[in-house]
Write an enzyme that holds these catalytic residues in place. Structure first.
Site, PDB file in Angstrom:
ATOM      1  N   ALA A 155       0.871  -1.178  -0.037  1.00  0.00           N
ATOM      2  CA  ALA A 155      -0.063  -0.066   0.024  1.00  0.00           C
ATOM      3  C   ALA A 155       0.745   1.181  -0.029  1.00  0.00           C
ATOM      4  CB  ALA A 155      -1.025   0.017   1.197  1.00  0.00           C
ATOM      5  N   TYR A 156       1.951   1.362   0.979  1.00  0.00           N
ATOM      6  CA  TYR A 156       2.608   2.338   1.033  1.00  0.00           C
ATOM      7  C   TYR A 156       3.565   2.700  -0.233  1.00  0.00           C
ATOM      8  CZ  TYR A 156       7.030   5.221   2.141  1.00  0.00           C
ATOM      9  OH  TYR A 156       8.013   5.971   2.169  1.00  0.00           O
TER      10      TYR A 156
END
Length: 251
Positions: A155-156
């Site tokens: 996600a990051y």
């Protein structure tokens, strides 16, 4: 007339190092912090000792609804401290480290990362655009994790990938104003990012360092100077570029 840089998340880590490197180069700074006013004041005091002017603002870059008031505060500070209505450099550095596998990433975690790492960068830049001088510079922080992968950062890294695409569009759309836009993508750095997972583990540092051509993980000093260099007049013809500062990780 001195140049003025606005750096988000500059009370510690890479943002702080960037502020100090710029001050050493004769640049005045506007910095933001989310919650630690004492750390921000320490940066202001250090910049002052270097003979430059610094102002700190509280800002949560995940709260888009506060950006209008923040821009008004910046406008006031520019007028009061410098007799100007613009600043020269914008460094979108503020961020958080939350990691977990793709399968375990919750909607709340995804939204928190999105709000700070992409939505906030997009709309804060938009809000500050009238205050950014023609011929100015934008540097957005990304990560080496958009090129290589680590478990737990799906996600990051996806948010940072969006920032890299966004930076290309900034370079194209702001080019007629002489504004450059570039990305600095740090590799593994020993800061308090993600709870200091790299900084606090010699074993992890050794593991990551073994994957780098230079044989070590990075320190904040390895990044601040790179950002300062991109902002300087020496690199006025460099735009829409991604510069990875990872010590040659996984090449």
């Amino acid at each position: 007339m001195p140049k003025i840089a606005l750096i988000t998340g500059a009370n510690r880590g890479l943002g702080k190092n960037t502020a100090l490197r710029l001050a050493e180069d004769g640049v005045d700074v506007l910095i933001t912090y989310r919650s630690n006013a004492d750390e921000a004041q320490d940066v202001v005091d250090t910049v002052t000792k270097l003979g430059r002017t610094a102002v700190a603002f509280q800002l949560d870059t995940g709260r888009v609804e506060t950006f209008d008031a923040f821009a008004a505060d910046v406008r006031t500070a520019l007028a009061d401290r410098w007799g100007r209505d613009t600043f020269d450099y914008l460094v979108n550095n503020a961020g958080i480290g939350i990691y977990g596998s793709f399968a375990e990433t919750s909607v709340d975690t995804f939204d928190q990362l999105m709000s700070i790492h992409f939505r906030g960068v997009f709309f804060l830049t938009q809000q500050l655009l009238p205050l950014l001088a023609d011929g100015g510079r934008i540097v957005n922080l990304s990560t080496g994790l958009t090129r290589f992968t680590r478990p737990g950062f799906a996600a990051y890294a996806s948010m940072k990938g969006a920032v890299e695409v966004f930076t290309h569009y900034l370079a194209k759309e702001l080019g007629p104003r002489g504004i450059t836009a570039n990305v600095v993508a740090p590799g593994p750095i020993a800061t308090d990012f993600a709870g200091g997972v790299i900084r606090d583990s010699e074993e992890y540092q050794a593991q990551l360092g073994s994957e780098a051509a230079l044989g070590r993980v990075g320190e904040p000093d390895d990044i601040g100077g790179v950002i300062a260099s991109l902002l300087s007049d020496r690199n006025a013809f460099v735009t829409a570029q991604r510069l990875e500062a990872s010590g040659g990780t996984l090449i």
